[in-house]
Design an enzyme around this catalytic site. Structure first.
Site, mmCIF file in Angstrom:
data_model
loop_
_atom_site.group_PDB
_atom_site.id
_atom_site.type_symbol
_atom_site.label_atom_id
_atom_site.label_comp_id
_atom_site.label_asym_id
_atom_site.label_seq_id
_atom_site.Cartn_x
_atom_site.Cartn_y
_atom_site.Cartn_z
ATOM 1 N N ASP A 1 0.845 -1.213 0.000
ATOM 2 C CA ASP A 1 0.000 0.000 0.000
ATOM 3 C C ASP A 1 0.876 1.258 0.000
ATOM 4 O OD1 ASP A 1 -2.358 1.403 -0.107
ATOM 5 O OD2 ASP A 1 -2.739 1.328 2.049
ATOM 6 N N LEU A 2 1.850 1.281 -0.883
ATOM 7 C CA LEU A 2 2.752 2.429 -0.978
ATOM 8 C C LEU A 2 2.065 3.560 -1.740
ATOM 9 C CD1 LEU A 2 5.930 0.371 -1.837
ATOM 10 C CD2 LEU A 2 5.604 1.702 0.261
#
Length: 209
Positions: free
Chosen positions: A85-86
Site C-alpha cells: 500500500d505504498l
C-alpha cells in the site's frame, strides 16, 4: 522489521471488548501528500521562469526523499516482506528531516520464490495498485516497485498518474500502461533520464519493470 525509516511497534494488547490496540512510536510531521499540496500553493501565480528556478532546487530534494523511501522498501524486500500500500499518504516527513514509510497494516510475507496469488477481494489503494493485482494475477516485490513508480510520478510531475478517474477507468489505463498525461503540472522540463526511469517503473508487465 527494524529500520530507522520504519516506525517501531513497542507493544500491543486487547481491551475488555477484545479490540486490538497497537502501541507505536509517535511521528510528528507531514505526509508527501501534504508536501505536494504545499508546493501547489507556492507555485500558484508563478511565471514559468520562476517555476523553473524553484524546481531546480526542489526537484532534487524530492528525489532524495524518494531514494530514502526506496531504501526502506528494499530493506523490507530483503526481509521478504511486501508493503502492498505504498502511496504519498503513507510516507511521512518528520520534523528532524527524517522520512518514514507508514501503514504496514496489509503488509505480507513472501517467503518462497513463487509469486503470491492476488485475492478476490483486493486490498490497497486502487490508484497505486499494480496491474497484476487489479487483474487478480500473481504478484511479488515488483508490485511494490510499480507503486513506488507512481509515487515517483507524483513527485516528478506534481500530479497523480490518473487524474479525475473512477476505479474502473484507472484499471483500464493501468493494465495498458497508460496514464492521463505525463506533463509537469507547471510546465517544468522534466529531464529525459527521470522521465524514462519513471516510465520503466510503471510498465504494466512486472518482468519489464
Amino acid at each position: 522489521l527494524q529500520h530507522p525509516g520504519i516506525v517501531p511497534v513497542y507493544d500491543f494488547f486487547k481491551d475488555s471488548y477484545g479490540r486490538l490496540h497497537i502501541i507505536m512510536k509517535l511521528v510528528l510531521g507531514r505526509t508527501l501528500d501534504d508536501l505536494i499540496n504545499q508546493i501547489h500553493e507556492e507555485y500558484k501565480g508563478k511565471t514559468p521562469r520562476e517555476v523553473e528556478a524553484m524546481e531546480r532546487k526542489q526537484m532534487p530534494e524530492r528525489l532524495e526523499i524518494f531514494l530514502r523511501v526506496c531504501d526502506m522498501v528494499a530493506y523490507a524486500h530483503e526481509k521478504r516482506i511486501l508493503h502492498r500500500d505504498l502511496k504519498p499518504a503513507n510516507i511521512m516527513l518528520g520534523k528532524q528531516d527524517d522520512v518514514y514509510v507508514m501503514d504496514w497494516g496489509i503488509a505480507e510475507p513472501h517467503e518462497s520464490d513463487e509469486p503470491l496469488q492476488a485475492p478476490e477481494d483486493t486490498m490497497g489503494t486502487v490508484c497505486y495498485l499494480a496491474p497484476e493485482i487489479m487483474r487478480r494475477k500473481t504478484y511479488d516485490e515488483r508490485s511494490d516497485v510499480y507503486s513506488l513508480g507512481l509515487v515517483l510520478f507524483d513527485l516528478t510531475y506534481l500530479h497523480p498518474a490518473f487524474v479525475q478517474m473512477d476505479d474502473k477507468l484507472i484499471c483500464y489505463y493501468a493494465v495498458r500502461g497508460k496514464t492521463s498525461h505525463r506533463k509537469h503540472e507547471y510546465g517544468y522540463r522534466v529531464p529525459n533520464w527521470l522521465r524514462q526511469g519513471n516510465d520503466h517503473a510503471i510498465r504494466p508487465g512486472p518482468a519489464k519493470r
